[in-house]
Design an enzyme around this catalytic site. Sequence first.
Site, PDB file in Angstrom:
ATOM      1  N   GLU A  84       0.828  -1.216   0.000  1.00 56.47           N
ATOM      2  CA  GLU A  84       0.000   0.000   0.000  1.00 56.47           C
ATOM      3  C   GLU A  84       0.861   1.265   0.000  1.00 56.47           C
ATOM      4  OE1 GLU A  84      -2.405  -1.922   3.319  1.00 56.47           O
ATOM      5  OE2 GLU A  84      -3.858  -0.620   2.349  1.00 56.47           O
TER       6      GLU A  84
ATOM      7  N   GLU B 295      -3.710  -9.679   4.307  1.00 57.94           N
ATOM      8  CA  GLU B 295      -4.758  -9.241   5.243  1.00 57.94           C
ATOM      9  C   GLU B 295      -5.883 -10.259   5.418  1.00 57.94           C
ATOM     10  OE1 GLU B 295      -3.190  -7.220   3.189  1.00 57.94           O
ATOM     11  OE2 GLU B 295      -2.729  -5.371   4.255  1.00 57.94           O
TER      12      GLU B 295
HETATM   13  N1  COA Z   1       5.853  -7.685  12.044  1.00 56.57           N
HETATM   14  C1  COA Z   1       6.778  -7.785  12.999  1.00 56.57           C
HETATM   15  N2  COA Z   1       7.945  -8.457  12.845  1.00 56.57           N
HETATM   16  C2  COA Z   1       8.167  -9.032  11.644  1.00 56.57           C
HETATM   17  C3  COA Z   1       7.237  -8.940  10.592  1.00 56.57           C
HETATM   18  C4  COA Z   1       6.028  -8.226  10.820  1.00 56.57           C
HETATM   19  N3  COA Z   1       5.108  -8.084   9.866  1.00 56.57           N
HETATM   20  N4  COA Z   1       7.734  -9.622   9.523  1.00 56.57           N
HETATM   21  C5  COA Z   1       8.930 -10.100   9.920  1.00 56.57           C
HETATM   22  N5  COA Z   1       9.189  -9.751  11.177  1.00 56.57           N
HETATM   23  C6  COA Z   1      10.376 -10.066  11.986  1.00 56.57           C
HETATM   24  C7  COA Z   1      10.384 -11.537  12.367  1.00 56.57           C
HETATM   25  O1  COA Z   1       9.601 -11.745  13.535  1.00 56.57           O
HETATM   26  C8  COA Z   1      11.854 -11.771  12.594  1.00 56.57           C
HETATM   27  O2  COA Z   1      12.217 -11.255  13.851  1.00 56.57           O
HETATM   28  P1  COA Z   1      13.227 -12.080  14.821  1.00 56.57           P
HETATM   29  O3  COA Z   1      14.522 -12.141  14.053  1.00 56.57           O
HETATM   30  O4  COA Z   1      13.306 -11.237  16.057  1.00 56.57           O
HETATM   31  O5  COA Z   1      12.624 -13.427  15.024  1.00 56.57           O
HETATM   32  C9  COA Z   1      12.513 -10.883  11.557  1.00 56.57           C
HETATM   33  O6  COA Z   1      11.527  -9.924  11.163  1.00 56.57           O
HETATM   34  C10 COA Z   1      12.911 -11.654  10.314  1.00 56.57           C
HETATM   35  O7  COA Z   1      11.766 -12.339   9.831  1.00 56.57           O
HETATM   36  P2  COA Z   1      11.762 -13.910   9.524  1.00 56.57           P
HETATM   37  O8  COA Z   1      10.337 -14.389   9.621  1.00 56.57           O
HETATM   38  O9  COA Z   1      12.776 -14.620  10.354  1.00 56.57           O
HETATM   39  O10 COA Z   1      12.250 -13.901   8.006  1.00 56.57           O
HETATM   40  P3  COA Z   1      11.913 -14.984   6.903  1.00 56.57           P
HETATM   41  O11 COA Z   1      12.727 -14.632   5.722  1.00 56.57           O
HETATM   42  O12 COA Z   1      12.002 -16.372   7.442  1.00 56.57           O
HETATM   43  O13 COA Z   1      10.339 -14.749   6.551  1.00 56.57           O
HETATM   44  C11 COA Z   1       8.433 -13.422   5.954  1.00 56.57           C
HETATM   45  C12 COA Z   1       9.961 -13.529   5.992  1.00 56.57           C
HETATM   46  C13 COA Z   1       8.089 -12.065   5.394  1.00 56.57           C
HETATM   47  C14 COA Z   1       7.851 -14.527   5.064  1.00 56.57           C
HETATM   48  C15 COA Z   1       7.866 -13.591   7.379  1.00 56.57           C
HETATM   49  O14 COA Z   1       8.626 -12.781   8.265  1.00 56.57           O
HETATM   50  C16 COA Z   1       6.424 -13.202   7.506  1.00 56.57           C
HETATM   51  O15 COA Z   1       5.548 -13.965   7.085  1.00 56.57           O
HETATM   52  N6  COA Z   1       6.148 -12.021   8.070  1.00 56.57           N
HETATM   53  C17 COA Z   1       4.793 -11.555   8.319  1.00 56.57           C
HETATM   54  C18 COA Z   1       4.180 -10.971   7.057  1.00 56.57           C
HETATM   55  C19 COA Z   1       2.782 -10.462   7.371  1.00 56.57           C
HETATM   56  O16 COA Z   1       1.860 -11.234   7.551  1.00 56.57           O
HETATM   57  N7  COA Z   1       2.633  -9.136   7.471  1.00 56.57           N
HETATM   58  C20 COA Z   1       1.395  -8.520   7.881  1.00 56.57           C
HETATM   59  C21 COA Z   1       0.673  -8.004   6.688  1.00 56.57           C
HETATM   60  S1  COA Z   1      -0.883  -7.262   7.116  1.00 56.57           S
END
Ligand code: COA
Length: 238
Positions: free
Chosen positions: A115, A135
């Site tokens: 967005e 979402e």
């Molecule tokens: N909010 C808060 N922290 C987040 C985040 C989010 N949306 N996305 C990633 N992070 C943090 C993780 O918790 C992790 O923190 P840590 O090292 O303290 O454990 C760090 O960022 C790295 O993320 P990680 O998940 O280890 O990386 P990855 O490459 O394995 O996976 C994603 C990446 C993007 C697939 C995964 O982090 C994810 O699914 N994030 C959430 C996406 C989401 O649903 N966003 C909300 C949209 S409304």
Amino acid sequence: MSAFETILYEKYDGVGYLTLNRPQALNAYNIRMRDELYQALEAIRDDDDVRVVILKGAGEKAFCAGADLTEFLTAPSPIIARQVRWERDVWGLFLGIPKPFIVALHGYVLGDGVEMCLCCDIRIASEDAQFGTPEMGLGIITAAGGSQTLPRVVGQSHALDMLLTGRWIKADEALRMKLVNKVVPRADLLPTVQKMADGIKSFDPRAVSYAKRAVTRGLDLSLERGLELEARLGIQLA
Ligand code: COA
């Protein structure tokens, strides 16, 4: 220029550089980032020295991985977490700034990240960029304008495909659906946006802002009213 915690804002030679700066959390958008973005965007809006803005994300892995899920989990519900965000209309401010924004997109571009890039005027992605709107899986809908901005950029059916299925889209598909203007190798991402910014900043800033206004406001008008708007802006420029 400033001592923000979640973003960096610098300006140099007519270009504003806005960087999402929480790489340890993949630049997830939290309330603090909302407040700091709001301040930086107001400064950009009011600063005549800034003619064009580059938005980017710090770190190797992401432009922005969406809303900060840790804030979602501490709120009573995702709906209430969202209400907190509505208290300050950062997206209305962003979309209303009559200066061009170019966004450099790499790695994860999710949720609010998508967005935010839609608030910008030109979107350049690196080959490793992946886009998604998760979402639906959280039982919420977009809250940073995405339900309105996405269909205006990619059309209704591509927008609903992304929003309803939550499937992730790679850079080449994003280019085909016109979500991004161009895809470049990762090493070329920042040089490409810099070159575009340098080109735009060399033009008359009023002409640039009027062209942006004619297109962005015109899209919400009938063709007849849009043509009137263009004529009016052209006369003001003369
Ligand atoms: N909010 C808060 N922290 C987040 C985040 C989010 N949306 N996305 C990633 N992070 C943090 C993780 O918790 C992790 O923190 P840590 O090292 O303290 O454990 C760090 O960022 C790295 O993320 P990680 O998940 O280890 O990386 P990855 O490459 O394995 O996976 C994603 C990446 C993007 C697939 C995964 O982090 C994810 O699914 N994030 C959430 C996406 C989401 O649903 N966003 C909300 C949209 S409304």
